[in-house]
Scaffold this motif. Structure first.
Motif, mmCIF file in Angstrom:
data_model
loop_
_atom_site.group_PDB
_atom_site.id
_atom_site.type_symbol
_atom_site.label_atom_id
_atom_site.label_comp_id
_atom_site.label_asym_id
_atom_site.label_seq_id
_atom_site.Cartn_x
_atom_site.Cartn_y
_atom_site.Cartn_z
ATOM 1 N N THR A 1 -7.333 14.626 -0.691
ATOM 2 C CA THR A 1 -6.276 14.047 0.139
ATOM 3 C C THR A 1 -6.717 12.685 0.652
ATOM 4 N N VAL A 2 -5.820 11.712 0.531
ATOM 5 C CA VAL A 2 -6.079 10.355 1.018
ATOM 6 C C VAL A 2 -5.323 10.154 2.330
ATOM 7 N N ASN A 3 -6.063 9.824 3.391
ATOM 8 C CA ASN A 3 -5.468 9.431 4.665
ATOM 9 C C ASN A 3 -5.589 7.912 4.759
ATOM 10 N N LEU A 4 -4.493 7.223 4.441
ATOM 11 C CA LEU A 4 -4.520 5.770 4.341
ATOM 12 C C LEU A 4 -4.036 5.116 5.627
ATOM 13 N N THR A 5 -4.795 4.125 6.078
ATOM 14 C CA THR A 5 -4.337 3.208 7.117
ATOM 15 C C THR A 5 -4.119 1.855 6.456
ATOM 16 N N PHE A 6 -2.897 1.334 6.561
ATOM 17 C CA PHE A 6 -2.571 0.050 5.950
ATOM 18 C C PHE A 6 -2.319 -0.973 7.046
ATOM 19 N N GLU A 7 -3.104 -2.052 7.019
ATOM 20 C CA GLU A 7 -3.052 -3.071 8.068
ATOM 21 C C GLU A 7 -2.492 -4.378 7.529
ATOM 22 N N ASN A 8 -1.588 -4.970 8.299
ATOM 23 C CA ASN A 8 -1.064 -6.302 8.002
ATOM 24 C C ASN A 8 -1.356 -7.177 9.222
ATOM 25 N N PRO A 9 -2.444 -7.955 9.208
ATOM 26 C CA PRO A 9 -2.869 -8.691 10.401
ATOM 27 C C PRO A 9 -1.841 -9.736 10.853
ATOM 28 N N GLU A 10 -1.892 -10.068 12.127
ATOM 29 C CA GLU A 10 -1.002 -11.079 12.676
ATOM 30 C C GLU A 10 -1.195 -12.437 12.014
ATOM 31 N N SER A 11 -2.376 -12.679 11.481
ATOM 32 C CA SER A 11 -2.660 -13.966 10.850
ATOM 33 C C SER A 11 -1.906 -14.155 9.535
ATOM 34 N N ASN A 12 -1.368 -13.071 8.946
ATOM 35 C CA ASN A 12 -0.587 -13.193 7.722
ATOM 36 C C ASN A 12 0.789 -13.780 8.018
ATOM 37 N N SER A 13 1.458 -14.263 6.973
ATOM 38 C CA SER A 13 2.784 -14.848 7.140
ATOM 39 C C SER A 13 3.893 -13.992 6.543
ATOM 40 N N LEU A 14 3.538 -12.954 5.756
ATOM 41 C CA LEU A 14 4.535 -12.200 5.013
ATOM 42 C C LEU A 14 4.371 -10.695 5.188
ATOM 43 N N PRO A 15 5.448 -9.933 4.951
ATOM 44 C CA PRO A 15 5.322 -8.476 4.876
ATOM 45 C C PRO A 15 4.519 -8.082 3.642
ATOM 46 N N HIS A 16 3.836 -6.949 3.731
ATOM 47 C CA HIS A 16 3.093 -6.410 2.588
ATOM 48 C C HIS A 16 3.184 -4.891 2.622
ATOM 49 N N ASN A 17 2.814 -4.265 1.506
ATOM 50 C CA ASN A 17 2.719 -2.807 1.445
ATOM 51 C C ASN A 17 1.824 -2.440 0.269
ATOM 52 N N VAL A 18 1.803 -1.161 -0.075
ATOM 53 C CA VAL A 18 1.010 -0.719 -1.230
ATOM 54 C C VAL A 18 1.726 0.434 -1.920
ATOM 55 N N ASP A 19 1.857 0.304 -3.232
ATOM 56 C CA ASP A 19 2.445 1.325 -4.105
ATOM 57 C C ASP A 19 1.310 1.867 -4.967
ATOM 58 N N PHE A 20 0.964 3.146 -4.769
ATOM 59 C CA PHE A 20 -0.079 3.802 -5.561
ATOM 60 C C PHE A 20 0.567 4.545 -6.730
ATOM 61 N N HIS A 21 0.210 4.184 -7.956
ATOM 62 C CA HIS A 21 0.707 4.953 -9.092
ATOM 63 C C HIS A 21 0.095 6.352 -9.137
ATOM 64 N N ALA A 22 -0.932 6.585 -8.333
ATOM 65 C CA ALA A 22 -1.537 7.919 -8.239
ATOM 66 C C ALA A 22 -0.883 8.787 -7.172
ATOM 67 N N CYS A 23 0.114 8.251 -6.487
ATOM 68 C CA CYS A 23 0.760 8.969 -5.382
ATOM 69 C C CYS A 23 2.097 9.524 -5.835
ATOM 70 N N ALA A 24 2.259 10.847 -5.761
ATOM 71 C CA ALA A 24 3.516 11.500 -6.119
ATOM 72 C C ALA A 24 4.422 11.529 -4.893
ATOM 73 N N GLY A 25 5.204 10.477 -4.718
ATOM 74 C CA GLY A 25 6.105 10.365 -3.574
ATOM 75 C C GLY A 25 6.933 9.106 -3.709
ATOM 76 N N PRO A 26 8.028 8.981 -2.941
ATOM 77 C CA PRO A 26 8.932 7.833 -3.085
ATOM 78 C C PRO A 26 8.199 6.494 -3.009
ATOM 79 N N GLY A 27 8.396 5.694 -4.055
ATOM 80 C CA GLY A 27 7.798 4.369 -4.085
ATOM 81 C C GLY A 27 6.288 4.368 -4.167
ATOM 82 N N GLY A 28 5.673 5.512 -4.440
ATOM 83 C CA GLY A 28 4.218 5.573 -4.429
ATOM 84 C C GLY A 28 3.631 5.250 -3.068
#
Length: 358
Positions: free
Chosen positions: A113-140
């Protein structure tokens, strides 16, 4: 309050609808969905860099798994927009996971089981995310991890099928984000593990579409029109021109002539397939598309790896020398920077290879 903000971000980006796949506008969206504005700047000279090296270390790979039971992994992925050199005198602002290209190599076992924390720092200018092809779920996991700058999201998923899989950013303008460096490998080892080898290496290919020709000094801006026409300035392994070759950061890996090297390779794309080939050798065993539930192919000279896919391949050499790992679409090697080197060290064996038989 954070969840409300994230819902608004999702709605503004059109995620969950067609825009999440095809919403590639001419300008990248900001967190509120409006078009981002670009500050005009002098690009005739290189920009100041945020990191010394954008190219991920090919040997920075977690150890093979040696356990009989599934476990949980607490993993943090941090999206980072950083300026770095493509080659000497040429800079570009990359989008990355962890400030490197490709993103960190993630290694788990079937059933983990993967417990993922995904961080998008304030210093960035754009939205981001992550799609895992190894994840069986909507949009990975892409919808669950979509964040505006300054936000953090969490995702929990179980690795339910073995293999080597790409992960990548999947917001609108996903092709831009992937091209700029947001992709990597998650390896799901089968329960019996992988065959033992002496060395492992991690390489990722992608295209960069910039407003200047390859080799033109200065700061290169991302060019949407070039990407639309699929005419990249650079085709790279690990984010830099010839990054892991002796003239730049050194060989990707050095092995003995009696040792085996396993290469994990991901083609981030976003558009070009790679004709993956070791010059002066063959892939002794190759797992097409990163599949670990099928038998490997043997003695493969060149293997096509589509964008958004991977391969796992082993090689060795009975004689010493530098062996170039390339895309056999060779203009990408000679003109656009797509090459890495595996070095073999050991005794000469003229009965097998003699460069000067006279």
């Amino acid at each position: 309050m954070l969840e409300v903000t994230r819902r608004r971000t999702l709605q503004a980006l059109g995620l969950g609808g067609a825009a999440s796949v095809a919403g590639c506008a001419s300008n990248a969206p900001t967190a509120d969905g409006s078009a981002a504005t670009t500050t005009v700047q002098d690009t005739s000279t290189p920009a100041a860099t945020d990191v010394d090296r954008i190219a991920a270390d090919p040997t920075d790979i977690p150890d093979p798994i040696d356990r009989d039971e599934p476990t949980e992994h607490d993993i943090t992925l941090r999206s980072e927009e950083v300026t770095a050199e493509i080659e000497d005198g040429v800079t570009f602002t990359y989008m990355t996971y962890g400030g490197q290209v490709p993103g960190p190599f993630i290694r788990v076992r079937l059933g983990d089981t993967v417990n993922l924390t995904f961080e998008n720092p304030e210093s960035n200018s754009l939205p981001h995310n992550v799609d895992f092809h190894a994840c069986a779920g909507p949009g990975g996991g892409a919808e669950a991890t979509t964040t505006a700058p300054g936000e953090t999201a969490e995702l929990r998923f179980q690795a339910t099928y073995p293999g080597a899989y790409i992960y990548h950013c999947a917001v609108p303008n996903l092709d831009m984000h992937i091209s700029a460096g947001m992709f990597g490998i998650i390896l799901v080892e089968p329960e019996e593990g992988l065959p033992e080898v002496d060395h492992e290496a991690y390489l990722g290919q992608h295209e960069l579409y910039t407003d200047k020709a390859a080799g033109t000094d200065g700061h290169h801006e991302f060019d949407m029109e070039s990407m639309r026409n699929e005419e990249p300035s650079y085709v790279l392994m690990n984010g830099e021109k010839y990054a892991w070759t002796p003239g730049v950061h050194g060989p990707a890996v050095t092995a003995g002539t009696d040792e085996t090297v396993r290469v994990f390779f991901v083609d981030g794309g976003p558009n070009l397939a790679s004709s993956f080939h070791p010059i002066g050798s063959v892939w002794e065993k190759l797992y097409p598309d990163g599949s670990l539930s099928t038998e490997p192919q043997t003695h493969i000279q060149t293997r096509e790896v589509p964008p958004g896919s991977t391969t796992i391949a082993t090689m060795n050499s009975p004689v010493p020398g530098d062996f170039k790992i390339v895309d056999h679409s060779l203009s990408r090697v000679a003109r656009k920077g797509c090459m890495a080197v595996v070095r073999a060290e050991g005794e000469e064996r003229p009965e097998i290879f003699d460069a000067d038989p006279e």
